[in-house]
Design an enzyme around this catalytic site. Sequence first.
Site, mmCIF file in Angstrom:
data_model
loop_
_atom_site.group_PDB
_atom_site.id
_atom_site.type_symbol
_atom_site.label_atom_id
_atom_site.label_comp_id
_atom_site.label_asym_id
_atom_site.label_seq_id
_atom_site.Cartn_x
_atom_site.Cartn_y
_atom_site.Cartn_z
ATOM 1 C CG HIS A 168 34.706 44.180 37.107
ATOM 2 N ND1 HIS A 168 35.481 45.124 36.454
ATOM 3 C CD2 HIS A 168 34.611 44.590 38.398
ATOM 4 C CE1 HIS A 168 35.828 46.069 37.315
ATOM 5 N NE2 HIS A 168 35.322 45.764 38.502
ATOM 6 C CB CYS B 206 34.547 45.584 41.953
ATOM 7 S SG CYS B 206 32.796 46.012 42.199
#
Length: 261
Positions: free
Chosen positions: A175, A191
């Site tokens: 992301h 992440c």
Amino acid sequence: MTTVTKFSRRSFGAMMLASTAACARPPAIPPLPEVQPFLEGYGPIQDAGYNLPGIPTEYLQGVNRRMSGIYNGEAGPNTLDVDPYAKFLYHVRRDGTTTRYPVGVGRAGRSIRGSATMKLMREWPGWTPTQNMLRTEPEVYGPFRAGIPGGLRSPLGARALYLYRGSRDTFYRIHGTNDLESIGNSGSAGCIRMFNQDVIHLYNQIEAPMKVLIRSREESLRVDPENYGRGIELPAKIISPEELLGPEAEALDRPPEFDDA
């Protein structure tokens, strides 16, 4: 014989004005504001009604920027190959070429390992901390337990790719981020972070589903020993968009504006 020149009041006034104009300095011209230079592909962009700021060059030094070339890794074609030790993500194309993006990854022991499948792609996604985040770092994630809708406030940035194993959501994402310092370092809860400019660029090149390979320590050492161990470990943090966006902060609570299509 002395000649006396006579001046009328009007002619004398005109001479005085001319003399004054000749002696006066031209008005100072204020300097133009300094324009922030940006590397190609990292300047300001407009997306979904938002004005995303450019990435300052201080965060793009050396290898910490997008580059394209021939792929020399061990992943197959049409794959996203993530090296958490060198802090890179490779988009491996079918023709053997690749675009390499710098990334920020999870701190020691918090990164996903092995292979997964990217099954979902979202523009300006909302974010909710996982129960594990709330349990292990309540001081960081507790204030956001109710979640943050998609937009400039979302820690997932402009785009997110959702990783699955079989039908199970791993809760790991590739992301965008406003935390520019984290790119090229370890600092997330697990992440894989990218500059917003980079995640938008990647998003526009790929389609779901797509295989994702996260390199092991051994593979990273085999393929890219030069960059192995790049970066430092940073504490977890969530960057306030107000700190980064300045005047654009007025749009923080406005949802993204998607095309009807």
